[in-house]
Write a protein that holds these residues in place. Structure first.
Motif, short mmCIF file in Angstrom:
data_model
loop_
_atom_site.label_atom_id
_atom_site.label_comp_id
_atom_site.label_asym_id
_atom_site.label_seq_id
_atom_site.Cartn_x
_atom_site.Cartn_y
_atom_site.Cartn_z
N UNK A 1 1.21 -1.38 -0.12
CA UNK A 1 -0.32 0.08 0.03
C UNK A 1 1.17 1.25 0.28
N UNK A 2 2.19 1.37 0.75
CA UNK A 2 2.93 2.36 0.82
C UNK A 2 3.47 2.34 -0.32
N UNK A 3 3.94 1.18 -1.22
CA UNK A 3 4.26 1.83 -2.68
C UNK A 3 3.37 2.39 -3.76
N UNK A 4 2.42 1.89 -3.54
CA UNK A 4 1.00 2.34 -4.07
C UNK A 4 0.64 3.86 -4.06
N UNK A 5 0.93 4.23 -2.35
CA UNK A 5 0.76 5.04 -2.46
C UNK A 5 2.25 6.67 -3.18
N UNK A 6 2.97 6.01 -3.16
CA UNK A 6 3.88 6.66 -3.57
C UNK A 6 4.24 6.31 -4.96
N UNK A 7 3.58 5.78 -5.64
CA UNK A 7 3.95 5.70 -6.88
C UNK A 7 2.78 6.80 -6.93
N UNK A 8 1.93 6.53 -6.37
CA UNK A 8 0.23 7.62 -6.92
C UNK A 8 0.94 9.07 -6.77
N UNK A 9 1.84 9.43 -5.72
CA UNK A 9 2.76 10.41 -5.65
C UNK A 9 3.12 11.50 -6.51
N UNK A 10 4.45 9.95 -6.93
CA UNK A 10 4.91 10.53 -7.98
C UNK A 10 4.59 11.04 -9.54
N UNK A 11 3.60 10.81 -9.07
CA UNK A 11 2.77 10.53 -11.04
C UNK A 11 1.86 12.50 -10.57
N UNK A 12 0.89 11.74 -9.85
CA UNK A 12 0.48 13.87 -9.37
C UNK A 12 1.87 14.74 -9.61
N UNK A 13 2.82 14.44 -8.93
CA UNK A 13 3.62 15.81 -8.31
C UNK A 13 5.03 16.26 -9.83
N UNK A 14 4.71 14.97 -10.28
CA UNK A 14 6.01 14.53 -11.87
C UNK A 14 4.93 15.90 -12.31
N UNK A 15 5.61 16.70 -13.21
CA UNK A 15 5.88 18.00 -13.73
C UNK A 15 4.17 18.64 -13.47
N UNK A 16 4.28 19.04 -11.91
CA UNK A 16 2.66 19.55 -11.56
C UNK A 16 2.96 20.99 -11.69
#
Length: 983
Positions: free
Chosen positions: A15-30
């Motif tokens: 779950x933590x890995x999924x949350x980190x993935x979600x954060x990376x995809x959302x913060x990338x080129x924000x």
């Protein structure tokens, strides 16, 4: 017990890995993309006081929670794109673990008294798969990177559904679950209230919850009383805001009167009603709504168009598998109607309440239904896993399905991140252009902030601002515009949709007639224009009478030059007359040229900015046309010419200037000297007006606005080479002419004149073809340059003909012209040279004939495929040349088929080798085989004809002379003795 704890730890690591993935995809080129209008409005409104925010949002289609959150966030984080979007990212990220928790609750079997390790693993798998699908969802990622309320509404609505699921699941426990903690009820009420305060459409999720209980009311009868109290609590807490919206408790004038005109009519719930009416008139069919929502939920708006439908169908198959699995599994039977109602009720109610309107990304109005979509997808993946575990063929199907989900999201996200066609409109470059190039005497006309918030969010200039004239009578508008023209040197006009302040183009029509439209840039359907005010109130007409292909006559012209901030503006007034009924669209093409033909500014535009296109001109109709043109920054002072031509808008071909032009017109054509008939065809399509004088620029332009290809930044004695542009810097051939544009800046006041040295050098240090020239071809010597002045220098450099193939360094140096010594040198880069094979042996020639052309070229003879032809046939001619010396000029070969009166009945002029063997690439002694195809005119009469050949300079029309053995001039052509017979 230890194994269970270990499995639980692994689950939370996943779950933590999924949350980190979600954060990376959302913060990338924000912060990469520009804010669009609604985002900029969110930032603007959020900067107001709390009272003003409440009042403004009471009259528009969104409740205030998102604006209030931004109101307290912005003072801490600032107003950069990254900062203002972080609130949306925060709630978008929180939705990922929340959908995991909801999936886990829905996957739990509370009817069984025995919960084994496998069932608990299945419950977690359901939640983890839902979280994974949501984490990589392009739909959720997009709105996590938008400063709007959609992720806020999604999170709170999803949280409320989670508490609702916990409540109903609690009643399914073996113990009866009659005593639920107060925290669940309080959590449900507060999250439901927050969802309603984020977006009105969150109410549809409340309807789904009540509908679910109504359908299964008998089973949940003990729950109904408490549930009803929770609904009353939500209603009572939300009622004050509804009353505020419905009754208009505080008027906008009370909050801040000057903003009344900025945000629309001051009426309760005006924005919500207006949006509803718009949606009602433009709503789509119900199947179309469901189709669009399902595609958007799964793929976002940026999926490849050719893959949208196949991928959406694949997602739908997985979703159906999930729904069937939930119905089939006795322990999850009620989860299926739960999720199906959760998905369909908000979409159906949105449709019935007249949404969606014809707006971009209108599927966002149904975002509160999207968690059900991801949960059903997760149910389908869970079903594939449970069908055979890791031991059956279903494992391959599961892996393929996961790859499909990842591929669909990845391809869509790639487009969203990197493909400009899916990006938000970016006004930043054009706004920066206005700030950079506007003069203090210029003015600005654009919608006020409430109607174009993006512009005012980014604009930091201080030009005199004129709001668009009210829609009054034309005379009043024209009087206002005349006052602006009298007071200012130019006017920047920015029009945005859908708030176009000049829909009937009254303003732009007057400006086009009375000023000079100098710059036009479109960003989507929004236009940025600059109108240069005339140097003189009355034009000075210079008679001309130039006939363009018996279509249009240019009768008069006037040229003026106005100084701009970093350059100059050409103002051209052209008087046209139609010679016939016009059925084609022609563009007026202007080019500013120096004495060598180098380009210093260009413009192609329909007459009067397309207000009077040539299509439809009546015979005899006269048009006064105004064209403004920015001369490129860095253009050195001096004399220039203005080339005028008319270009066919459909095929790009210029109209020929006919030979019936008057004597004045003939003086204005490019060839100002009498020339041989082969060098300047009588139907030459352009003419030169002028000269015009361009002075020094008032100030050096910003370096970043010069837009050169290759930065250098090398200090060469008193000059700095900022950079250069090269039209072909990849593969070049010996003899190619490379047009360079060098960008110089004087580091100090220069006390001596320089020469520029260009040469190639291989890795062993061997040099080829050092070329010396004066900056700006000697027209503007460096002793005249001021400290800090930037000069654009156009140079034509011929690649040495003997340079071998390979990679070579291109070196530039400065030479003191008086002393002759080199004072500095720098490397520009590497060029790849591809040398051709050369022949030095004379081949067999059918018709030998020797002629000396100016000691540069020796004619050796020719071949003819046949000497008897018919009109319309093609005559194939092969010429043989020997280079007598290397040449720094590219000459053109002419071949003419002449009758007894020297009239031309067939012609082919070309650079040797069909354009591939320019004379600049020849080396002494080289043999050139040169082929030509001459088409005989179809109306050529029968008889005897001869061929004449020779060379000429295409720039000047000057032919190479034919010399005798003593070097005396014989002629400027070679007549081939073999006669040609036309039957």
């Amino acid at each position: 017990m230890g194994l269970e704890k270990n499995a639980k730890g692994q689950i939370y690591i996943l779950l933590l890995a999924i949350i980190l993935l979600a954060f990376a995809l959302r913060v990338y080129r924000l912060g990469h993309q520009s804010l669009w209008d609604d985002e900029a409005k969110s930032v603007w409104v959020s900067s107001w006081s709390v009272t003003e925010i409440l009042v403004e949002q009471s009259q528009h289609e969104h409740p205030p929670l998102h604006y209030l959150l931004l109101h307290f966030w912005l003072p801490l984080a600032g107003e950069s794109e990254f900062s203002v979007r972080f609130v949306s990212l925060f709630f978008g990220l929180l939705s990922v673990p929340m959908i995991y928790k909801l999936g886990k609750v829905l996957g739990t079997n509370h009817e069984s008294r025995i919960t084994n390790h496998e069932s608990r693993t299945t419950n977690h798998a359901f939640g983890l798969l839902a979280a994974f699908v949501a984490a990589i969802s392009p739909f959720w990622i997009y709105f996590s990177q938008e400063t709007r309320m959609y992720t806020t509404a999604t999170f709170f609505s999803l949280s409320a559904v989670y508490f609702f699921a916990r409540i109903i699941r609690g009643y399914q426990k073996p113990s009866g679950g009659r005593r639920l903690g107060l925290g669940l009820w309080l959590g449900y009420v507060l999250t439901t209230l927050c969802s309603l305060c984020s977006h009105y459409f969150a109410f549809f999720a409340v309807v789904f919850e009540n509908l679910f209980l109504a359908v299964l009311g008998r089973r949940y009868r003990p729950l109904i009383k408490t549930w009803a109290l929770s609904q009353v609590a939500v209603a009572l807490l939300f009622l004050p805001w509804l009353a505020f919206v419905a009754l208009g408790v505080i008027s906008l004038e009370t909050a801040q009167p000057e903003r009344t005109a900025l945000i629309g009519p001051n009426a309760p719930a005006y924005g919500l009603i207006a949006t509803w009416l718009e949606g009602w008139s433009k709503r789509k069919s119900l199947p179309n709504v469901f189709r669009t929502c399902l595609i958007a939920f799964g793929l976002g708006e940026s999926a490849p168009p050719n893959l949208k439908l196949p991928l959406a169908v694949a997602f739908l198959v997985i979703l159906i598998i999930g729904a069937v699995f939930l119905f089939w599994d006795r322990s999850s039977r009620e989860v299926a109607p739960f999720l199906l109602l959760y998905l369909t009720v908000p979409i159906l109610l949105g449709y019935l309440t007249a949404f969606p309107a014809e707006r971009p990304y209108w599927s966002k109005y149904f975002i509160t239904a999207s968690p059900a979509y991801y949960l059903l997808i997760a149910a389908g993946l869970t079903a594939l896993w449970k069908s055979g575990g890791w031991r059956s063929g279903w494992l391959g199907v599961l892996i393929a399905s996961l790859i499909l989900v990842a591929y669909a999201s990845g391809s869509s996200l790639f487009n969203y991140y990197f493909d400009p066609q899916y990006a938000r409109l970016d006004f930043r470059p054009q706004i920066a252009y206005i700030e950079t190039f506007s003069q203090a005497e210029d003015a600005l006309m654009v919608n006020p902030r409430g109607l174009f918030t993006t512009f005012w969010h980014y604009y930091r200039g201080n030009l005199t601002y004129y709001p668009p004239p009210d829609k009054t009578d034309t005379a009043t508008i024209e009087a206002t515009l005349q006052q602006i023209a009298d007071r200012h040197s130019g006017l920047w006009v920015v029009k945005n949709v859908p708030n176009d302040f000049d829909p009937d183009e009254t303003i732009e029509w007057w400006l086009t007639q009375h000023t000079y439209r100098t710059m036009t840039t479109w960003v989507g359907h929004n236009v940025f224009r600059y109108y240069s005010m005339p140097v003189r109130r009355d034009s000075v007409r210079h008679p001309l009478q130039v006939n363009f292909a018996d279509q249009i006559l240019l009768t008069d012209y006037d040229l003026s030059v106005r100084a701009a901030k970093y350059s100059h503006i050409l103002q051209a007034t052209l008087w046209w007359q139609a010679l016939t009924e016009m059925e084609e669209q022609y563009l007026v093409s202007l080019r500013v040229l120096d004495q060598s033909g180098h380009l210093w500014g260009r413009k192609d535009i329909p007459p009067l900015g397309n207000f009077r296109p040539t299509v439809g001109w009546a015979k005899g109709e006269r048009i006064e046309d105004h064209v403004g043109l920015f001369i490129w920054p860095g253009t050195p002072p001096g004399e220039y010419w203005v080339e005028v031509s008319l270009i066919n808008g459909s095929n790009g071909q210029p109209l020929a200037v006919t030979p019936h032009a008057t004597r004045n017109a003939q003086r204005a054509t490019r060839d100002t000297k009498p020339a041989a008939r082969t060098t300047q065809p009588p139907n030459h399509p352009a003419l030169l007006l002028g000269p015009i004088t361009i002075g020094k620029a008032p100030a050096p332009p910003p370096i970043e606005e010069l837009q050169f290809q290759h930065p250098v930044g090398a200090d060469l004695d008193g000059l700095r080479l900022l950079g250069y542009s090269l039209t072909s810097d990849e593969l070049i051939r010996p003899g190619d002419t490379l047009p360079f544009v060098l960008f110089w800046q004087a580091r100090e006041k220069i006390g001596r004149d320089y020469l520029i040295s260009l040469q190639l050098r291989n890795k062993d240090g061997q040099a080829w073809g050092e070329h010396h020239s004066r900056p700006v071809e000697g027209a503007y010597p460096t002793t005249l340059w001021d400290e800090g002045e930037i000069v654009r220098d156009q140079q034509d450099w011929v690649v040495p003909p003997d340079v071998p193939s390979g990679r070579h360094r291109l070196l530039i140096g400065l030479i003191d012209e008086a002393g002759g010594e080199q004072v500095a040198q720098a490397e520009l880069g590497w060029l790849t040279v591809e040398a051709r094979e050369r022949t030095f042996t004379v081949p067999s020639i059918r018709y030998p004939l020797v002629a000396n052309l100016d000691h540069r070229v020796e004619f050796l003879g020719y071949d003819l495929e046949r000497i008897s032809l018919k009109p319309g046939d093609t005559l194939r001619l092969t010429l043989y040349w020997r280079a007598l010396a290397e040449m720094d000029q590219s000459y053109t070969v002419f071949t003419h088929l002449l009758d007894g009166d020297s009239r031309i009945w067939g012609q082919k002029d070309s650079v040797p080798g069909k354009g591939t063997l320019p004379t600049t690439s020849w080396v002494a002694g080289e043999i050139i085989t040169d082929e030509y195809e001459i088409t005989v005119r179809s109306d050529a009469p029968p008889g005897r004809y001869v061929l004449e050949i020779g060379f000429y300079d295409a720039d000047t029309g000057q032919r190479l002379p034919v010399l005798d053995e003593e070097g005396q001039r014989l002629d400027d052509k070679v007549l081939l003795p073999t006669g040609i017979t036309l039957q």
